[in-house]
Design a protein around this motif. Structure first.
Motif, PDB file in Angstrom:
ATOM      1  N   ASP A  31       0.836  -1.217   0.000  1.00 30.13           N
ATOM      2  CA  ASP A  31       0.000   0.000   0.000  1.00 30.13           C
ATOM      3  C   ASP A  31       0.863   1.256   0.000  1.00 30.13           C
ATOM      4  O   ASP A  31       0.498   2.272  -0.626  1.00 30.13           O
ATOM      5  N   MET A  32       1.980   1.226   0.706  1.00 28.73           N
ATOM      6  CA  MET A  32       2.918   2.345   0.705  1.00 28.73           C
ATOM      7  C   MET A  32       3.427   2.606  -0.718  1.00 28.73           C
ATOM      8  O   MET A  32       3.511   3.750  -1.179  1.00 28.73           O
ATOM      9  N   GLU A  33       3.749   1.531  -1.399  1.00 30.13           N
ATOM     10  CA  GLU A  33       4.269   1.620  -2.772  1.00 30.13           C
ATOM     11  C   GLU A  33       3.244   2.264  -3.705  1.00 30.13           C
ATOM     12  O   GLU A  33       3.565   3.147  -4.507  1.00 30.13           O
ATOM     13  N   LYS A  34       1.991   1.843  -3.598  1.00 31.34           N
ATOM     14  CA  LYS A  34       0.934   2.405  -4.447  1.00 31.34           C
ATOM     15  C   LYS A  34       0.742   3.893  -4.192  1.00 31.34           C
ATOM     16  O   LYS A  34       0.504   4.673  -5.122  1.00 31.34           O
ATOM     17  N   THR A  35       0.841   4.294  -2.914  1.00 24.91           N
ATOM     18  CA  THR A  35       0.675   5.708  -2.579  1.00 24.91           C
ATOM     19  C   THR A  35       1.832   6.541  -3.132  1.00 24.91           C
ATOM     20  O   THR A  35       1.624   7.630  -3.674  1.00 24.91           O
ATOM     21  N   LEU A  36       3.061   6.036  -3.013  1.00 26.51           N
ATOM     22  CA  LEU A  36       4.220   6.758  -3.547  1.00 26.51           C
ATOM     23  C   LEU A  36       4.131   6.917  -5.061  1.00 26.51           C
ATOM     24  O   LEU A  36       4.522   7.948  -5.622  1.00 26.51           O
ATOM     25  N   LYS A  37       3.596   5.917  -5.743  1.00 33.03           N
ATOM     26  CA  LYS A  37       3.479   5.996  -7.202  1.00 33.03           C
ATOM     27  C   LYS A  37       2.477   7.049  -7.642  1.00 33.03           C
ATOM     28  O   LYS A  37       2.541   7.543  -8.774  1.00 33.03           O
ATOM     29  N   LEU A  38       1.525   7.377  -6.739  1.00 33.83           N
ATOM     30  CA  LEU A  38       0.634   8.501  -7.064  1.00 33.83           C
ATOM     31  C   LEU A  38       1.407   9.807  -7.128  1.00 33.83           C
ATOM     32  O   LEU A  38       1.071  10.703  -7.910  1.00 33.83           O
ATOM     33  N   LEU A  39       2.434   9.928  -6.277  1.00 34.38           N
ATOM     34  CA  LEU A  39       3.261  11.133  -6.287  1.00 34.38           C
ATOM     35  C   LEU A  39       4.195  11.135  -7.490  1.00 34.38           C
ATOM     36  O   LEU A  39       4.374  12.160  -8.157  1.00 34.38           O
ATOM     37  N   ASP A  40       4.803   9.970  -7.742  1.00 31.65           N
ATOM     38  CA  ASP A  40       5.776   9.869  -8.836  1.00 31.65           C
ATOM     39  C   ASP A  40       6.050   8.392  -9.071  1.00 31.65           C
ATOM     40  O   ASP A  40       6.494   7.685  -8.164  1.00 31.65           O
ATOM     41  N   VAL A  41       5.787   7.920 -10.283  1.00 31.85           N
ATOM     42  CA  VAL A  41       5.975   6.497 -10.559  1.00 31.85           C
ATOM     43  C   VAL A  41       7.446   6.088 -10.463  1.00 31.85           C
ATOM     44  O   VAL A  41       7.756   4.898 -10.357  1.00 31.85           O
ATOM     45  N   GLN A  42       8.349   7.071 -10.487  1.00 32.63           N
ATOM     46  CA  GLN A  42       9.774   6.793 -10.329  1.00 32.63           C
ATOM     47  C   GLN A  42      10.315   7.368  -9.016  1.00 32.63           C
ATOM     48  O   GLN A  42      11.495   7.720  -8.925  1.00 32.63           O
ATOM     49  N   HIS A  43       9.446   7.476  -8.016  1.00 39.58           N
ATOM     50  CA  HIS A  43       9.862   8.137  -6.779  1.00 39.58           C
ATOM     51  C   HIS A  43      11.057   7.419  -6.153  1.00 39.58           C
ATOM     52  O   HIS A  43      11.087   6.178  -6.069  1.00 39.58           O
ATOM     53  N   PRO A  44      12.074   8.161  -5.677  1.00 33.27           N
ATOM     54  CA  PRO A  44      13.279   7.528  -5.098  1.00 33.27           C
ATOM     55  C   PRO A  44      12.987   6.610  -3.912  1.00 33.27           C
ATOM     56  O   PRO A  44      13.706   5.625  -3.691  1.00 33.27           O
ATOM     57  N   LEU A  45      11.930   6.905  -3.136  1.00 32.75           N
ATOM     58  CA  LEU A  45      11.635   6.068  -1.969  1.00 32.75           C
ATOM     59  C   LEU A  45      11.162   4.669  -2.352  1.00 32.75           C
ATOM     60  O   LEU A  45      11.153   3.759  -1.516  1.00 32.75           O
ATOM     61  N   LEU A  46      10.770   4.479  -3.620  1.00 29.41           N
ATOM     62  CA  LEU A  46      10.373   3.144  -4.046  1.00 29.41           C
ATOM     63  C   LEU A  46      11.546   2.168  -3.970  1.00 29.41           C
ATOM     64  O   LEU A  46      11.357   0.974  -3.733  1.00 29.41           O
ATOM     65  N   ILE A  47      12.763   2.689  -4.159  1.00 31.38           N
ATOM     66  CA  ILE A  47      13.954   1.842  -4.024  1.00 31.38           C
ATOM     67  C   ILE A  47      14.099   1.408  -2.566  1.00 31.38           C
ATOM     68  O   ILE A  47      14.438   0.250  -2.257  1.00 31.38           O
ATOM     69  N   ALA A  48      13.843   2.351  -1.639  1.00 29.65           N
ATOM     70  CA  ALA A  48      13.925   2.017  -0.219  1.00 29.65           C
ATOM     71  C   ALA A  48      12.882   0.973   0.166  1.00 29.65           C
ATOM     72  O   ALA A  48      13.139   0.082   0.987  1.00 29.65           O
ATOM     73  N   VAL A  49      11.673   1.068  -0.426  1.00 28.63           N
ATOM     74  CA  VAL A  49      10.636   0.065  -0.168  1.00 28.63           C
ATOM     75  C   VAL A  49      11.125  -1.317  -0.586  1.00 28.63           C
ATOM     76  O   VAL A  49      10.979  -2.306   0.147  1.00 28.63           O
TER      77      VAL A  49
END
Length: 935
Positions: free
Chosen positions: A894-912
């Motif tokens: 769910d965290m991943e889906k929310t971050l992708k709303l901000l930016d599909v390439q958001h840097p925090l997705l790597i941390a996830v």
């Protein structure tokens, strides 16, 4: 001992205490007021006077009373004007103790130490121990060590009188921190000497409890160093008579749950000892037969004949009372020993599985216990309302529950073979109690063994279904219980594969001649319908409906039978959906009649069940079918809602809220005109505060119906569950109204949002928080489509969600918060996410990732044994870790889906992704020890 308070204070207190113990309510009330007045002005003087009185009073009663009163007063909040018993806003740490100056505390400690070392009465000295332990624990929590108590307690372990030795170990038990900073070998030596005390069983018991407290307070290195103490602890058990053995076993049981690994070296010997306690005959004995599934336990006949026993019986009459008492003690020991074994099994399943004979002994003991029902009492059982059955106390529920817990802990692979060594012969026994126990045993193990049981489910069904034709009504009742439980624990599987066999047995039982039997068959039908496909149910609808309607409409039926019939009809309607329409015209008039006419206190439950059923039927049928009856039903509900509330009716409000929600779902947009009627009480229920009371730990009047209690900081916190459940129901209903009515719910948007946002932090009930999470995006959508949404509402909603995300420790609720945030952003659009809110969301996400990463590193270290001093995780720990990670995976998704709303390439997705890779499961699969990335 020299007085530390003025004589006039002592004299005044003596008179107050004398008045407090009088039976005259008026005099006692004045004395209580006098105590509060003195404590409000000079608390230290009067507390010291109490301690001094505990030494100087002439009678044991007054010395004991003063110690109990001192303990209660010392750790309560200071008296204040208009003080009430409920302190939801106060810090329980701020007590009279905290207001005493250091010199007064020193005097108080000195007085209590004198009482501890000089009090001649054992009972009074034990009261001193209780007070001393509370004082010591409170002092150490506030950074004030009590070295004099430590020294005196150790000195008392060498006392000549056993009563003083006992109290020394009671001090160690009540305040284990006294010895935690001492050399471990010295502490173990003192404790072991107490365990081997040859003069007093009370000293050995106190030493045992001190050891349990010591282990409970120890860290991993201390536990490792102290393992040798377990043998002398267990060695206290064999020579004890039953009167003492039950207390020793009860004292050991908490350690089985908290530190089961300590028992690992002693499991075989422990089994040998406990087996003899939990079974009337520990000897395996001859092979079980149909007539005697437990041979050697109960003789099937007696010899010589009864006439030759007459004289012997007369001689035994004088011994019957003593024998009964002895039997009661033996039974208590048996149950406590079984509880110890179950606790160990739940805490460390992998450990007990390795002990040969452990599983067989527990299973057989439970089965034997479940068959120990009284032979008589059938007429009472048949005539009783199930909710008020006086024979309930005679049912050996403890063995039933123990078998359930054991199966859930160890699983089907371990439990099913020994269980079905006996169950078939029990079901074929000539004794109805054995047949009853066999069926109840299958029901008890179904949940824990479901994965393995489904492999042989056909054989199990073949054993159960013939029992519906048993001659004894209690066996047929147990058959329904067994079937219902199987349908719950093997949901969908048993209904799909064996519906024909089961319906063939269950449907005729709905017409059993005994009220209790056919009512319980109707109850089992509910479990059956919860997991059945609509097309599977349809061929059986006619015979089911015929019997349920007969049960509902028959004037000869018991009230509880009609209640059960209504509940079962509701479930059948829900399961059969629109197919139920053909029965609608037969049922709805009966339900309306109940709602319009059942007003007496004897029919409260019948009325609320009728509400529930009417609502479910309304949802099941098409709207045009229900519409003609909607107005009469709504009028009946309005009349009930506006009628005076019966104080004994605790169910009405919750059922009303739930029924209005069902009618809303049935009518859809047509429900809008009734919102002014239903919303005021609904909003009132949703706004309810948690009804919380805080009690002193030694109070005994907090155990009230409808309340749950938890221990916290030396106090008991009571929470009124009925209020919270009603609040949860109200929030669930707001979700239904908002989702069903959409923009038509707009007039109530602002009020609902004001309730939903703070409800995210309602820690007393997870259901309230979950419902609030679901409600927020629905309210924003309602506001957007109705034109009532403001930028302030959006900002407040996102701000509260992000605030909760920042500190929420529960990964399952973290996922709910991210889903709610994402859904809210999709509704209102990303343009309303201000830079401050976006930064807050990212900061909260970083904090959550850091927390999850740290938890996973710790678990990984436990699994691989990297951290020095940590005990390596066993199979049970790893299973628990896997469950925790499963919840965390949902949160990360769910965290991943929310971050992708901000930016599909958001840097925090790597941390996830990095945190996901830290999981124990993936590490076990790859066995890679790579460095964890920082979030």
């Amino acid at each position: 001992m020299e007085s530390v308070v003025p004589p006039e204070i002592t004299a005044e207190l003596t008179q107050i205490l004398a008045n407090l113990v009088l039976g005259d309510n008026e005099i006692r009330s004045k004395a209580e007021k006098a105590v509060n007045d003195r404590l409000a002005h000079t608390p230290d003087l009067y507390l010291l006077a109490l301690a001094q009185f505990a030494i100087a009073a002439d009678t044991e009663v007054m010395r004991s009373f003063s110690l109990v009163l001192l303990r209660r007063l010392l750790f309560r909040a200071p008296p204040q004007p208009h003080h009430t018993h409920t302190h939801t806003q106060k810090d329980p740490r701020i007590t009279l103790y905290d207001h005493m100056p250091n010199h007064s505390l020193s005097n108080l400690e000195r007085l209590l130490l004198h009482s501890l070392s000089h009090e001649p009465s054992d009972s009074v000295r034990r009261k001193t121990v209780d007070t001393v332990c509370d004082l010591a624990n409170t002092a150490m929590n506030r950074g004030r060590p009590w070295h004099a108590l430590q020294a005196q307690a150790f000195h008392m372990t060498q006392a000549e009188l056993h009563g003083f030795r006992e109290c020394a170990f009671r001090v160690f038990s009540g305040c284990p921190n006294l010895v935690m900073d001492l050399q471990t070998d010295a502490v173990l030596s003192v404790f072991e000497k107490g365990l081997r005390d040859t003069q007093s069983v009370d000293v050995r018991l106190a030493a045992l409890r001190a050891c349990v407290s010591y282990f409970s307070a120890s860290d991993i290195p201390q536990l490792t160093h102290s393992r040798s103490l377990v043998y002398p602890m267990l060695d206290t058990l064999p020579p004890l008579p039953n009167a003492h053995l039950k207390t020793f076993l009860s004292s050991l049981t908490p350690l089985c749950t908290s530190h089961p690994q300590l028992f690992a070296p002693h499991m075989s010997a422990l089994l040998s000892f406990l087996r003899a306690l939990i079974m009337p005959s520990a000897d395996p004995g001859p092979t079980p037969t149909v007539a005697k599934p437990f041979p050697g336990t109960t003789p099937s006949f007696s010899f010589p004949p009864q006439s030759q026993h007459a004289q012997q019986q007369r001689r035994q009459q004088n011994d019957e009372v003593d024998a009964e008492a002895e039997d009661n003690e033996k039974e208590q020991v048996r149950r406590i020993a079984l509880e110890l074994m179950i606790s160990l099994s739940e805490a460390r399943p992998s450990m007990v599985k390795r002990v040969e004979g452990w599983t067989a002994a527990v299973v057989r003991a439970c089965l034997e216990g479940m068959a120990e029902l009284p032979e008589d009492g059938l007429e009472v059982w048949l005539d009783a309302d199930p909710s008020e059955d006086p024979t309930d106390d005679t049912y050996p529920l403890i063995y039933d529950q123990a078998l359930d817990r054991f199966a859930c802990a160890l699983g089907g692979k371990e439990v099913l073979p020994p269980a079905f060594q006996y169950i078939p012969s029990m079901l074929a026994s000539y004794d109805w109690r054995q047949r009853h126990a066999g069926l109840m045993a299958i029901a008890a193990i179904a949940e824990g063994t479901s994965k393995i049981m489904q492999i042989e489910l056909g054989k199990v069904v073949a054993l159960v279904t013939p029992m519906f034709k048993d001659a004894h009504p209690r066996v047929r009742y147990a058959a329904s219980q067994c079937l219902g439980q199987l349908c719950t624990d093997l949901e969908e599987i048993i209904q799909e594969k064996h519906h024909q066999q089961l319906f063939s047995a269950l449907i005729p039982t709905l017409e059993a001649p005994e009220h209790r039997v056919h009512a319980h068959a109707a109850a089992a039908l509910i479990n059956f319908c919860e997991g059945i496909e609509r097309d599977t149910l349809i061929p059986y609808l006619d015979p089911i409906m015929e019997r349920l309607l007969k049960m509902l409409d028959a004037s000869s039926e018991k009230c509880y039978c009609q209640e059960q019939a209504i509940t079962s009809l509701a479930m059948v309607a829900d399961a059969s959906e629109t197919t139920f329409e053909k029965y609608y015209v037969s049922i709805m008039p009966l339900l309306l009649s109940v709602l319009q006419n059942a007003h007496g206190t004897d029919h409260l439950k019948l009325r609320v069940k009728a509400m529930e059923c009417a609502g479910l039927i309304a949802i099941a049928v098409r709207r045009d079918i229900f519409r003609p009856d909607a107005r009469p039903l709504i009028d009946a509900l309005i009349h009930i809602q506006n009628s005076p509330v019966d104080p004994s009716d605790t169910m009405l409000a919750t059922y009303l809220i739930a029924t209005w929600a069902k009618i809303c779902q049935a009518l859809g947009p047509e429900f809008e005109p009734y919102l002014p009627v239903v919303m005021p009480p609904l909003l009132n229920a949703a706004s309810a505060k948690a009804d919380v009371s805080i009690y002193d730990d030694d109070e005994t009047n907090y155990d009230r119906e409808g309340w749950e209690t938890i221990s916290m900081d030396g106090q008991v916190v009571g929470i009124r569950t009925s209020t919270i459940e009603e609040k949860c129901q109200a929030f669930d209903t707001l979700v239904i109204y908002c989702n069903t009515l959409g923009p038509r719910f707009g007039p109530y948007l602002s009020q609902s949002l004001e309730l939903a946002l703070p409800a995210l932090l309602f820690y007393f009930h997870e259901g309230v928080r979950e419902a609030a999470c679901r409600l927020i995006p629905l309210l924003l959508s309602c506001g957007k489509t109705s034109g009532t949404l403001t930028a302030q509402m959006v900002t407040a909603s996102l701000h509260q969600l992000i605030k909760c995300l920042r500190t929420e420790p529960d990964p399952s609720f973290v996922g709910s918060l991210y889903r709610s945030t994402a859904d809210s952003l999709r509704v209102v659009g990303m343009g309303l996410l201000t830079p401050d809110l976006a930064d807050g969301l990212l900061d909260a996400t970083k904090a959550q990732l850091t927390t999850l990463a740290e938890r996973r590193k710790i678990r990984s270290s436990r699994v691989h044994g990297h951290r020095e001093g940590d005990e390596k995780a066993d199979d049970d720990d790893q299973e628990e870790f896997a469950l925790l990670e499963e919840m965390e995976e949902f949160a990360l998704e769910d965290m991943e889906k929310t971050l992708k709303l901000l930016d599909v390439q958001h840097p925090l997705l790597i941390a996830v992704a990095s945190v996901r890779d830290l999981g124990v499961i993936s590490r076990l699969e790859s066995e890679e020890e790579g460095p964890a990335e920082q979030c």
